[in-house]
Design an enzyme around this catalytic site. Structure first.
Site, PDB file in Angstrom:
ATOM      1  N   GLU A 101      -1.637  -5.562   8.546  1.00 12.26           N
ATOM      2  CA  GLU A 101      -0.868  -4.960   9.634  1.00 12.26           C
ATOM      3  C   GLU A 101      -1.569  -5.178  10.973  1.00 12.26           C
ATOM      4  O   GLU A 101      -2.774  -4.946  11.086  1.00 12.26           O
ATOM      5  CB  GLU A 101      -0.704  -3.448   9.389  1.00 12.26           C
ATOM      6  N   ASP A 104       0.838  -1.201   0.000  1.00 12.23           N
ATOM      7  CA  ASP A 104       0.000   0.000   0.000  1.00 12.23           C
ATOM      8  C   ASP A 104       0.875   1.253   0.000  1.00 12.23           C
ATOM      9  O   ASP A 104       0.367   2.381  -0.037  1.00 12.23           O
ATOM     10  CB  ASP A 104      -1.009  -0.008   1.154  1.00 12.23           C
ATOM     11  N   GLU A 157       8.943  -4.272  10.566  1.00  8.81           N
ATOM     12  CA  GLU A 157       9.404  -2.991  10.027  1.00  8.81           C
ATOM     13  C   GLU A 157       9.964  -2.095  11.131  1.00  8.81           C
ATOM     14  O   GLU A 157       9.311  -1.846  12.156  1.00  8.81           O
ATOM     15  CB  GLU A 157       8.240  -2.280   9.301  1.00  8.81           C
TER      16      GLU A 157
HETATM   17  O1  KIV Z   1       3.540  -1.141   1.652  1.00 10.58           O
HETATM   18  C1  KIV Z   1       4.734  -1.508   1.686  1.00 10.58           C
HETATM   19  O2  KIV Z   1       5.537  -1.204   0.807  1.00 10.58           O
HETATM   20  C2  KIV Z   1       5.144  -2.327   2.816  1.00 10.58           C
HETATM   21  C3  KIV Z   1       6.610  -2.582   2.968  1.00 10.58           C
HETATM   22  C4  KIV Z   1       7.283  -1.376   3.498  1.00 10.58           C
HETATM   23  C5  KIV Z   1       6.890  -3.771   3.802  1.00 10.58           C
HETATM   24  O3  KIV Z   1       4.354  -2.752   3.585  1.00 10.58           O
END
Ligand code: KIV
Length: 271
Positions: free
Chosen positions: A122, A51, A189
């Site tokens: 998430e 996203d 992250e």
């Molecule tokens: O949306 C994204 O690019 C991510 C990465 C940073 C893991 O979730």
């Protein structure tokens, strides 16, 4: 083409085998057909339709505004360019939090309308019910803990997460809970490397880091950042492999000059 690239299609089981034999997993984001084709051809193991498209493709400040329809557009374009990599798609903000029925229908739309192989979500215990429901439909789920950008308005900043004992303890509990629930992997992250090492070492499933040190099972970066298309974003964890921003800028300047000087097209470039 290397042996590695000729290898079989990457599945969640292949990722597990990679963890078991200690082979690191290489993951990158992509949002369109052409880029997906290039990085798949180069041998990337996992492509994340993140996203982060909200930031790097649409120019929003956060990942919050991107919609399910927009993610489906990006993901279906990526899938058309991929022959080998596992394609994972982010469920966008507001399509799974707090309502497991809606979570399942969002995940089903992604799987049916894009042809992707898995989704990413998430959060930890707060989303367990949604994760369980999606898994029960046979859809592979990847977790994402630590800095979770969809909650940026709760955190207020993008600083390193889980530096305090209490937050670190919750992250470890969440990682174990997600594994027990059945996710096939977890992205960590921007957390301390020691904590990421502890999590990766205590889980059977692969743990992919971004700003989480080297002692995890693989790494992921946003493609626009690692290619140097974005310039303003420079966290410590980012290694830039190219300065595509400068390259593109220079090429476009040359193109403009060639037109102004009536050098393009030349005699051989016309009918
Ligand atoms: O949306 C994204 O690019 C991510 C990465 C940073 C893991 O979730």
């Amino acid at each position: 083409m290397s042996e590695h690239i000729k290898a079989k299609r990457v599945t969640t089981h292949v990722l597990n085998e990679m963890k078991l034999r200690g082979e690191k997993i290489a993951m990158l984001t992509a949002y369109d057909y052409s880029m997906a084709r290039i990085i798949d051809g180069a041998g990337i193991d996992v492509i994340l339709v993140g996203d982060s498209a909200s930031n790097v493709m649409a120019g929003h400040e956060t990942t919050v505004p991107i919609t399910l329809n927009e993610m489906i557009y990006h993901a279906s374009s990526v899938v058309r360019g991929v022959k080998r990599a596992l394609v994972v798609v982010d469920l966008p903000f507001g399509t799974y939090q707090g309502n497991s029925k809606e979570a399942l229908s969002s995940a089903i739309r992604i799987m049916k309308e894009t042809g992707a192989h898995a989704i990413k979500m998430e959060g930890g215990r707060e989303i367990q019910e949604s994760v369980t429901r999606i898994l029960s439909a046979g859809i592979p789920v990847m977790g994402h803990l630590g800095l979770t950008p969809q909650s940026i308005h709760k955190f207020g900043t993008y600083v390193v997460r889980a530096q305090e004992e209490e937050e670190a303890k919750k992250l470890i509990e969440d990682a174990h809970l997600l594994e027990k629930t059945g996710v096939f992997g977890i992205v960590l992250e921007k957390i301390p490397a020691k904590l990421a090492e502890e999590v990766a070492g205590s889980l059977k499933i692969p743990v992919i880091g971004i700003g989480a040190g080297s002692k995890v099972d693989g790494q992921v970066l946003v493609i626009h950042d690692m290619l140097g298309i974005t310039q303003e974003f420079s966290p410590r964890f980012l290694r830039r492999y190219h300065n595509l921003n400068r390259e593109i800028h220079g090429a476009v300047e040359k193109y403009i000059n060639d037109i102004k000087n009536v050098d393009f097209p030349n005699d051989k470039e016309q009918y």
